[in-house]
Design a protein around this motif. Structure first.
Motif, PDB file in Angstrom:
ATOM      1  N   ALA A  85       8.753 -32.848  52.977  1.00 23.97           N
ATOM      2  CA  ALA A  85       9.802 -32.227  54.475  1.00 23.97           C
ATOM      3  C   ALA A  85      10.906 -32.760  54.522  1.00 23.97           C
ATOM      4  O   ALA A  85      11.254 -32.049  55.523  1.00 23.97           O
ATOM      5  CB  ALA A  85       8.354 -33.792  54.845  1.00 23.97           C
ATOM      6  N   ASP A  86      11.521 -33.798  53.735  1.00 26.24           N
ATOM      7  CA  ASP A  86      12.571 -33.840  54.400  1.00 26.24           C
ATOM      8  C   ASP A  86      13.777 -33.125  53.214  1.00 26.24           C
ATOM      9  O   ASP A  86      14.320 -32.650  54.142  1.00 26.24           O
ATOM     10  CB  ASP A  86      12.836 -35.276  53.622  1.00 26.24           C
ATOM     11  N   ALA A  87      13.222 -32.826  52.565  1.00 29.23           N
ATOM     12  CA  ALA A  87      14.369 -31.525  51.688  1.00 29.23           C
ATOM     13  C   ALA A  87      13.901 -30.102  52.101  1.00 29.23           C
ATOM     14  O   ALA A  87      14.729 -29.867  52.512  1.00 29.23           O
ATOM     15  CB  ALA A  87      13.351 -31.127  50.619  1.00 29.23           C
ATOM     16  N   ASN A  88      13.180 -29.571  52.845  1.00 28.91           N
ATOM     17  CA  ASN A  88      12.906 -28.576  53.578  1.00 28.91           C
ATOM     18  C   ASN A  88      13.596 -28.986  54.921  1.00 28.91           C
ATOM     19  O   ASN A  88      13.912 -27.738  55.558  1.00 28.91           O
ATOM     20  CB  ASN A  88      11.259 -28.332  54.726  1.00 28.91           C
ATOM     21  N   ALA A  89      13.398 -29.584  55.591  1.00 28.44           N
ATOM     22  CA  ALA A  89      14.267 -29.618  56.611  1.00 28.44           C
ATOM     23  C   ALA A  89      16.087 -29.891  56.565  1.00 28.44           C
ATOM     24  O   ALA A  89      16.523 -29.501  57.043  1.00 28.44           O
ATOM     25  CB  ALA A  89      13.347 -30.732  57.679  1.00 28.44           C
ATOM     26  N   ASN A  90      16.021 -30.601  55.589  1.00 37.70           N
ATOM     27  CA  ASN A  90      17.635 -30.286  54.996  1.00 37.70           C
ATOM     28  C   ASN A  90      18.291 -29.672  54.092  1.00 37.70           C
ATOM     29  O   ASN A  90      19.474 -29.648  54.198  1.00 37.70           O
ATOM     30  CB  ASN A  90      17.635 -32.339  55.075  1.00 37.70           C
ATOM     31  N   GLY A 314       6.366 -26.640  58.035  1.00 37.57           N
ATOM     32  CA  GLY A 314       7.672 -28.093  58.639  1.00 37.57           C
ATOM     33  C   GLY A 314       7.571 -27.415  60.061  1.00 37.57           C
ATOM     34  O   GLY A 314       7.731 -25.886  60.416  1.00 37.57           O
ATOM     35  N   THR A 315       8.318 -28.161  61.460  1.00 35.02           N
ATOM     36  CA  THR A 315       8.712 -27.409  62.276  1.00 35.02           C
ATOM     37  C   THR A 315       9.730 -26.949  62.299  1.00 35.02           C
ATOM     38  O   THR A 315      10.255 -26.747  64.013  1.00 35.02           O
ATOM     39  CB  THR A 315       7.961 -27.933  63.664  1.00 35.02           C
ATOM     40  N   SER A 316      11.032 -26.806  61.987  1.00 34.60           N
ATOM     41  CA  SER A 316      12.500 -27.224  62.212  1.00 34.60           C
ATOM     42  C   SER A 316      12.763 -26.115  61.357  1.00 34.60           C
ATOM     43  O   SER A 316      12.351 -24.956  60.513  1.00 34.60           O
ATOM     44  CB  SER A 316      13.172 -28.133  61.760  1.00 34.60           C
ATOM     45  N   GLU A 317      14.422 -24.721  62.522  1.00 36.60           N
ATOM     46  CA  GLU A 317      13.791 -23.795  62.105  1.00 36.60           C
ATOM     47  C   GLU A 317      14.978 -23.531  60.317  1.00 36.60           C
ATOM     48  O   GLU A 317      14.078 -23.358  59.887  1.00 36.60           O
ATOM     49  CB  GLU A 317      15.405 -23.665  62.905  1.00 36.60           C
ATOM     50  N   ASN A 318      15.144 -24.979  60.196  1.00 34.11           N
ATOM     51  CA  ASN A 318      15.152 -24.421  58.152  1.00 34.11           C
ATOM     52  C   ASN A 318      14.200 -25.210  57.532  1.00 34.11           C
ATOM     53  O   ASN A 318      14.549 -23.916  56.647  1.00 34.11           O
ATOM     54  CB  ASN A 318      16.512 -26.161  58.338  1.00 34.11           C
ATOM     55  N   ALA A 319      12.920 -25.407  58.101  1.00 31.75           N
ATOM     56  CA  ALA A 319      11.997 -25.246  56.675  1.00 31.75           C
ATOM     57  C   ALA A 319      11.760 -23.672  57.429  1.00 31.75           C
ATOM     58  O   ALA A 319      11.028 -23.832  55.753  1.00 31.75           O
ATOM     59  CB  ALA A 319      11.520 -26.355  57.288  1.00 31.75           C
ATOM     60  N   VAL A 320      11.488 -23.697  58.674  1.00 35.09           N
ATOM     61  CA  VAL A 320      10.777 -22.048  58.364  1.00 35.09           C
ATOM     62  C   VAL A 320      11.494 -21.291  57.476  1.00 35.09           C
ATOM     63  O   VAL A 320      11.228 -20.396  57.141  1.00 35.09           O
ATOM     64  CB  VAL A 320      10.757 -21.389  59.901  1.00 35.09           C
ATOM     65  N   LYS A 321      12.799 -21.027  58.177  1.00 35.39           N
ATOM     66  CA  LYS A 321      13.456 -20.170  57.240  1.00 35.39           C
ATOM     67  C   LYS A 321      13.501 -19.825  55.733  1.00 35.39           C
ATOM     68  O   LYS A 321      13.016 -19.396  54.970  1.00 35.39           O
ATOM     69  CB  LYS A 321      14.951 -20.095  57.942  1.00 35.39           C
ATOM     70  N   THR A 322      13.340 -21.686  54.953  1.00 27.70           N
ATOM     71  CA  THR A 322      13.205 -21.908  53.361  1.00 27.70           C
ATOM     72  C   THR A 322      11.263 -21.194  54.030  1.00 27.70           C
ATOM     73  O   THR A 322      11.731 -20.673  52.049  1.00 27.70           O
ATOM     74  CB  THR A 322      13.702 -23.273  53.703  1.00 27.70           C
ATOM     75  N   GLN A 323      10.833 -21.556  53.945  1.00 28.43           N
ATOM     76  CA  GLN A 323       9.892 -20.712  53.883  1.00 28.43           C
ATOM     77  C   GLN A 323       9.580 -19.816  53.414  1.00 28.43           C
ATOM     78  O   GLN A 323       8.967 -18.719  53.039  1.00 28.43           O
ATOM     79  CB  GLN A 323       8.361 -21.506  54.520  1.00 28.43           C
ATOM     80  N   ILE A 324      10.327 -18.969  54.139  1.00 23.39           N
ATOM     81  CA  ILE A 324       9.887 -17.394  54.006  1.00 23.39           C
ATOM     82  C   ILE A 324      11.038 -16.653  53.073  1.00 23.39           C
ATOM     83  O   ILE A 324      10.624 -15.819  52.566  1.00 23.39           O
ATOM     84  CB  ILE A 324      11.074 -16.899  55.688  1.00 23.39           C
TER      85      ILE A 324
END
Length: 389
Positions: A85-90, A314-324
């Motif tokens: 989760a931290d990696a997806n957010a940061n 994840g709920t952050s913009e960075n996490a969402v774009k990373t997953q997409i």
């Protein structure tokens, strides 16, 4: 007995990892990182896409059950959901966006000679967007409406192989027509769009760049006829006209002539009016080009059904774009594998096979022998047929 790499490791071998590490270095993705590098994060999220994992807890539980195989998958140690989760957010999502574009360039070269079903040598693109709904209280950054959040995927799809050549992820408020400002027009290419992209200033920018477009006219189009070409009404073509715009602003935005084709579907009787700046192609080809735009709708439907881009880790913009972007990379990777191995199976079939065989240590070609599992060594039994009378 095959004792080599797992199927997942063989799939990952199709990726240009040297390119990935150069991108990570450019964005300082692994700076002061002790556990879970960007490469491991990519592998884990790619694994989640291939096996349809629904949550971080789901990913953690699935990988923990195969601890002894993680090293052979390129993952040094079991990962906890908090670390992921931290990696997806940061970790900067641009790392995965740029890597996805590198894969897209590779895939487009492989599919460059695909048959469009039309007698055309031009590159044909379909431009459209799709909206992914989000919960406003969980994703407050996804501006869309007063009671709902969303992100939009603006996609330019190369119809030869259905490979996305351009993707832009925005909030839900960005209008579709603004995506035309982000595209670098390719001379000689044909851009097919629906009428939501009718903005004559932007269409004229395509025209002066020596690119062609095909779109639908809006009902309030203000124009007059300059010339009418002969048509065969038995094909559904009612008229093929050269027109000039009459509106005060539209005439300034697009000072050149346009081609207007009115087409009536024989089956339904529905009439469509197309606008184009190509006066050479036959009118049935213009109509067929707009019909081919449906492929981008099928692309959106496919990725929403078969990849994890509707529920996020994840709920952050960075996490969402990373997953997409990793989901897009997985789609393009499967398309690359299909082409390089000359497989006849569909992308859906390949994903289904991968989802249940990733931990197996079998050659990838053997796992993908779809429809060839029947053995020739079965004994012949003299058994009566139930339906023999």
């Amino acid at each position: 007995m095959y004792v080599g790499k797992t199927l997942f490791a063989q799939i990952m071998d199709f990726l240009p990892w040297k390119t990935f590490h150069r991108i990570v270095t450019r964005y300082h993705g692994d700076h002061r990182v002790r556990t879970l590098s960007c490469a491991e994060q990519f592998r884990i999220l790619a694994f989640a896409q291939l096996t349809y994992r629904e949550s971080l807890r789901d990913i953690e539980a699935c990988l923990s059950a195969q601890t002894h195989k993680l090293y052979h998958m390129g993952i040094r140690e079991p990962v906890s959901r908090s670390t992921l989760a931290d990696a997806n957010a940061n970790r900067d999502w641009r790392i995965y966006a740029e890597f996805a574009h590198r894969l897209i360039n590779q895939a487009r070269k492989l599919y460059a000679n695909e048959d469009l079903g039309l007698d055309l040598t031009n590159t044909v693109y379909a431009l459209d967007s799709t909206t992914i709904d989000l919960c406003l209280s969980v994703f407050p950054w996804g501006n869309f409406r007063t009671v709902k959040a969303a992100v939009k995927l603006h996609t330019l799809l190369d119809l030869r192989g259905s490979i996305p050549s351009f993707i832009h992820v925005s909030d839900g408020k960005m209008h579709d027509v603004n995506a035309l400002d982000l595209i670098m027009p390719e001379p000689g290419a044909i851009y097919v769009m629906d009428r939501g992209y009718v903005d004559f200033a932007r269409l004229y920018a395509l025209h002066v760049s020596s690119a062609f477009f095909v779109t639908r006219a809006k009902s309030n189009l203000d124009a007059h006829r300059q010339y009418s070409a002969s048509t065969d009404r038995s094909t559904g073509i009612i008229c093929d006209q050269t027109i000039a715009l009459d509106g005060f602003y539209t005439q300034k935005d697009y000072p050149q002539s346009l081609r207007r084709i009115r087409f009536k579907y024989p089956e339904t009787g529905k009439t469509l009016v197309f606008l184009a700046n190509n006066f050479i192609l036959p009118s049935p080809t213009i109509c067929a080009l707009y019909k081919s735009r449906w492929q981008v709708e099928l692309f959106f439907k496919w990725i929403k059904q078969h990849l994890r881009i509707k529920r996020f880790y994840g709920t952050s913009e960075n996490a969402v774009k990373t997953q997409i972007w990793i989901a897009v990379s997985v789609y393009v990777l499967v398309a690359i594998i299909k082409k390089q191995l000359n497989l006849e199976a569909s992308l859906y079939t390949l994903l289904q096979i991968f989802s249940v065989t990733l931990f197996e240590k079998i050659p990838i070609n053997q796992a993908l022998l779809v429809g060839q599992y029947k053995s020739d060594n079965y004994p012949e039994y003299n058994q009566l047929n139930l339906f023999d009378y």
